[in-house]
Design an enzyme around this catalytic site. Structure first.
Site, PDB file in Angstrom:
ATOM      1  CB  ALA A  34      -0.946  -0.009   1.202  1.00 54.25           C
TER       2      ALA A  34
ATOM      3  NE  ARG B  60       2.414 -10.560   0.960  1.00 47.52           N
ATOM      4  CZ  ARG B  60       1.298  -9.848   1.080  1.00 47.52           C
ATOM      5  NH1 ARG B  60       1.348  -8.533   1.135  1.00 47.52           N
ATOM      6  NH2 ARG B  60       0.129 -10.442   1.135  1.00 47.52           N
TER       7      ARG B  60
ATOM      8  CE1 TYR C 119      -0.113 -17.577  -5.444  1.00 48.98           C
ATOM      9  CE2 TYR C 119      -2.122 -18.286  -4.330  1.00 48.98           C
ATOM     10  CZ  TYR C 119      -1.040 -17.426  -4.434  1.00 48.98           C
ATOM     11  OH  TYR C 119      -0.890 -16.418  -3.509  1.00 48.98           O
TER      12      TYR C 119
ATOM     13  CG  ASP D 174      -3.884  -5.311   5.107  1.00 46.26           C
ATOM     14  OD1 ASP D 174      -4.841  -5.480   4.334  1.00 46.26           O
ATOM     15  OD2 ASP D 174      -2.918  -6.098   5.186  1.00 46.26           O
TER      16      ASP D 174
END
Length: 377
Positions: A18, A107, A196, A273
């Site tokens: 973010a 990430r 995944y 978040d």
């Protein structure tokens, strides 16, 4: 008129997805941006992310898609399977949304891309900066995550509640994973497992179990992989082989937080978040943060009155994020059905997948078709 951000000093508290995305979007519009990060380095532990088109449209507008494409995989489908490994339904993203950009990425690789882009744009990043109260004299943006101190400054202390679910996260080697880049969800009574592939011959695993055990919030608590294997011992298909390769895992308790009642006060504002923590059952946590970042920067650049700009941002983002958080809460229940309800739900999905395969996926058009780049002022 656009251009209201030119040379305006902005402080971003937090250097995660973010905060970095917001810093890039603000700096590209001319703001003088500083990131204050509590950690001694910008870093992420191993975990995967699913990025859907509502987020990749923003990354494309920021000029970051070539870098993302180089370190990620295209997500071709979402395959729902029962605990035995038998297919329930396959949602073919490549067929039904051929121009949409769904990506599977580690990430840490995304953070590296964002940090590099921020520094290249001229964002200052100050590390080891613990910020408990918003700094004075500049617009302060709270991108400080789940335990946001900036959110607390706006809303006071809030108490989340334990959902009765515990999750494990792990990354394993899988050299063949990229041959079928799709997300798989294995649904069993009281538990489910999502997996995944990631670029570089890796596979991401998230496994969720209903339990009365109370775990500390956060996902940096190491656990014995044997506990993960025991919880999913009855799962079939490729799951036993995957779990056999797990040599380290982290566990955390899933807590439900309300969307923040107050997002801004005209001087400070929150996003990601810090504003709307979500359970990980719609793969939209990072996507919402990326959407927030673009919309906040666009509102500030479009409206010289800072208070009006922040009010506009909150009015645009709160309804959408509230709806997504609610959808994630619903999925937490749908994945864990038991008895006749589970049999009926799986049968309905199988029939729907054969009769109208695109209809199931269209339920989420409101998420994936959203374009923050054109929606923002």
């Amino acid at each position: 008129m656009a251009g209201a951000l030119r040379s305006r000093p902005v402080t971003v508290v937090g250097g995660g997805v973010a905060g970095l995305t917001a810093a890039i979007a603000l700096r590209q519009r001319g703001a003088d941006v500083t990131i204050l990060e509590r950690a001694p380095a910008i870093m992420e532990v191993g975990a995967g992310l699913q990025l859907s088109p509502n987020a990749t449209r923003v990354l494309d507008a920021l000029g970051l898609m070539p870098a993302l494409d180089a370190v990620s995989l295209p997500s071709q489908a979402v395959r729902l399977r029962d605990a035995s490994g038998a297919d329930v339904v396959r949602l073919d993203l490549a067929r039904h949304r051929p121009r949409a950009r769904f990506r599977l990425v580690h990430r840490a690789r995304l953070i590296e891309i964002l940090e590099h882009a921020a520094r290249q744009a001229g964002v200052r990043i100050a590390l080891g900066q613990a910020v408990d109260t918003p700094p004075d004299g500049t617009l302060a943006i709270g991108a400080d995550g789940l335990h946001s101190r900036i959110r607390t400054a706006l809303n006071g202390r809030e108490v989340p509640f334990f959902t009765g679910q515990t999750a494990w996260r792990a990354v394993i080697p899988d050299e063949n994973a990229a041959n079928a880049p799709e997300a798989q969800v294995f649904m069993g009574p009281g538990r489910h497992l999502v997996s995944y592939p990631l670029a570089g011959g890796l596979r991401n695993i998230v496994a969720v179990l209903e339990t009365r055990d109370w775990q500390d919030e956060g996902w940096s608590h190491p656990d014995d992989p044997a506990n993960l294997r025991a919880a999913f011992a009855r799962f079939g298909g490729p799951v036993p082989g995957w779990l056999a390769q797990v040599d380290q895992t982290h566990v955390w308790g899933l807590f439900r937080h309300e969307v923040a009642p107050r997002w801004q006060d005209g001087r400070i504002v929150i996003l990601g978040d810090a504003a709307h923590p979500t359970l990980p059952f719609m793969a939209q946590g990072a996507c919402m943060a990326i959407e927030d970042a673009w919309t906040l920067a666009a509102c500030l650049d479009h409206t010289p009155d800072q208070q009006a700009a922040l009010l506009r941002y909150e009015s645009l983002r709160k309804p959408r994020t509230t709806r997504i958080v609610a959808a994630a809460n619903d999925n937490a229940r749908n994945y864990h059905l038991t008895g006749p309800k589970r049999l009926a739900a799986h049968a309905a999905l199988r029939i729907g997948g054969k009769v109208a395969p695109g209809a199931i996926l269209s339920r989420f058009d409101w998420i994936y078709d959203f374009d923050p780049v054109t929606e923002a002022p």
